[in-house]
Design an enzyme around this catalytic site. Structure first.
Site, PDB file in Angstrom:
ATOM      1  N   ALA A 282       0.590  -1.150   0.256  1.00  6.88           N
ATOM      2  CA  ALA A 282      -0.193  -0.072   0.364  1.00  6.88           C
ATOM      3  C   ALA A 282       0.451   1.285  -0.439  1.00  6.88           C
ATOM      4  O   ALA A 282       0.977   2.201   1.246  1.00  6.88           O
ATOM      5  CB  ALA A 282      -1.200  -0.048   1.509  1.00  6.88           C
TER       6      ALA A 282
ATOM      7  N   HIS B  33       7.074   5.745   1.404  1.00  6.45           N
ATOM      8  CA  HIS B  33       8.104   4.945   0.804  1.00  6.45           C
ATOM      9  C   HIS B  33       8.894   4.736  -0.706  1.00  6.45           C
ATOM     10  O   HIS B  33      10.186   4.607   0.115  1.00  6.45           O
ATOM     11  CB  HIS B  33       6.566   3.660   0.843  1.00  6.45           C
ATOM     12  CG  HIS B  33       5.472   3.117   1.480  1.00  6.45           C
ATOM     13  ND1 HIS B  33       4.630   3.338   1.476  1.00  6.45           N
ATOM     14  CD2 HIS B  33       6.363   2.722   2.734  1.00  6.45           C
ATOM     15  CE1 HIS B  33       4.226   2.448   2.221  1.00  6.45           C
ATOM     16  NE2 HIS B  33       5.276   2.237   3.268  1.00  6.45           N
TER      17      HIS B  33
ATOM     18  N   ASP C 287       6.564   5.862  11.981  1.00  4.54           N
ATOM     19  CA  ASP C 287       6.807   4.590  12.816  1.00  4.54           C
ATOM     20  C   ASP C 287       8.123   5.139  13.663  1.00  4.54           C
ATOM     21  O   ASP C 287       9.111   4.423  13.593  1.00  4.54           O
ATOM     22  CB  ASP C 287       6.449   3.744  11.925  1.00  4.54           C
ATOM     23  CG  ASP C 287       5.911   3.565  10.721  1.00  4.54           C
ATOM     24  OD1 ASP C 287       4.263   3.541  12.265  1.00  4.54           O
ATOM     25  OD2 ASP C 287       5.875   4.058   9.571  1.00  4.54           O
TER      26      ASP C 287
ATOM     27  N   ARG D  66      -3.237   4.216   5.362  1.00  2.00           N
ATOM     28  CA  ARG D  66      -4.527   4.455   6.473  1.00  2.00           C
ATOM     29  C   ARG D  66      -5.010   5.823   5.827  1.00  2.00           C
ATOM     30  O   ARG D  66      -6.518   5.949   6.748  1.00  2.00           O
ATOM     31  CB  ARG D  66      -4.142   4.269   7.955  1.00  2.00           C
ATOM     32  CG  ARG D  66      -3.277   2.745   8.512  1.00  2.00           C
ATOM     33  CD  ARG D  66      -3.122   3.132   9.881  1.00  2.00           C
ATOM     34  NE  ARG D  66      -2.587   2.015   9.810  1.00  2.00           N
ATOM     35  CZ  ARG D  66      -3.747   0.739  10.788  1.00  2.00           C
ATOM     36  NH1 ARG D  66      -4.720   1.563  11.273  1.00  2.00           N
ATOM     37  NH2 ARG D  66      -2.680  -0.131  10.750  1.00  2.00           N
TER      38      ARG D  66
END
Length: 282
Positions: free
Chosen positions: A32, A37, A152, A189
């Site tokens: 996703a 990324h 994260d 998300r």
């Protein structure tokens, strides 16, 4: 771009690159993909002759099976995005390739308080599962450098702790959070937010920025309380807003005694749980 689904095929190719004396960069993902990324790939390509990206939705780090089911899977789009930035190798293994029957992939890792605070308090077992799969992927890929996103941050901290504790021969590189123009941290998300929720979600980054401006002016405990109040908006359910040491993740009381300070936050927006963080001092 080479796509491998088995460990043996991947390692055969990577060994051929190592024999040439080339260094390998690695970015593990759960797919996703978004621009954040791709930034991992761009950073890796600057310093390594070969860049590997893995796409693997790891079942051991979901404490809620429903969250695993709902996790978005967009393999065709992911591959097109990776090819667009010149990714050399993509590893998309099935679960049985990562966790084959008969192979013990769990290990004991003393995380101290790192997996008890913030995310750990709300997602028990998540970080042990995350550490398990990262260790497994590092064993498979054997990269020179591992690239992880700042968004994260607790995950990054725990992986760094694991690398130091197990003396793994890899350099961990933190890549800054990539944000939308309104400040919202990019996340897979975000696509689940309604238009109204998406319009309100930048309040998270705005609150982090406010906290940075208040560091050294207000007591940290007061900043945390006010930040939660600021995030108590319609459809928002903040879980935590904590100002912590960037290495230990322990609470900061006296900012002057810490070299690295990070504010970390998690909040539900409707049925979507968003996390973010911001360095307040370094």
């Amino acid at each position: 771009m080479f796509l491998y689904r088995t460990l043996s095929e991947l390692q055969h190719y990577l060994n051929s690159r190592r024999r040439l004396g080339e260094q390998i960069g690695f970015a593990p993902t759960m797919g996703a993909l978004h621009s954040g990324h791709l930034d991992l790939i761009r950073h890796s390509k600057v310093h390594n002759a070969c860049t590997v990206c893995s796409i693997f939705v790891n079942p051991t780090q979901f404490n809620d099976p429903k969250d695993l089911e709902k996790y978005p899977r967009t393999p065709e789009k992911d591959l097109a995005m990776l090819e667009s930035v010149g990714t050399e190798v993509v590893f998309m293994p099935p679960v049985e390739e990562i966790y084959p029957p008969g192979l013990e992939t769990t290990f004991q890792l003393d995380l101290g308080q790192l997996d008890k605070v913030m995310e750990g308090a709300f997602r028990p077992g998540h970080f042990q599962g995350m550490a398990q799969v990262v260790k497994r992927l590092l064993d498979i890929v054997q990269p020179d450098r591992l690239y992880m996103g700042q968004k994260d941050f607790q995950q990054f901290s725990i992986v760094g702790h694991m690398i130091r504790q197990l003396t793994l021969p890899v350099e961990l590189v933190m890549v800054p959070t990539v944000r939308e123009t309104d400040g919202l941290a990019m996340s897979s998300r975000n696509v689940r937010l309604s238009p109204e929720q998406r319009a309100a979600a930048p309040a998270i980054y705005q609150t982090l920025s406010w906290a940075k401006a208040q560091l050294g002016i207000l007591p940290t405990a007061e900043i945390e309380v006010e930040a939660i109040r600021k995030l108590s908006l319609p459809e928002f359910r903040p879980e935590y807003f904590q100002i912590v040491d960037g290495r230990t993740l322990l609470p900061v009381v006296e900012p002057a005694t810490h070299e690295w300070i990070v504010a970390c936050v998690a909040s539900w927006v409707g049925e979507v749980r968003l996390i973010d963080n911001l360095e307040l001092k370094r």
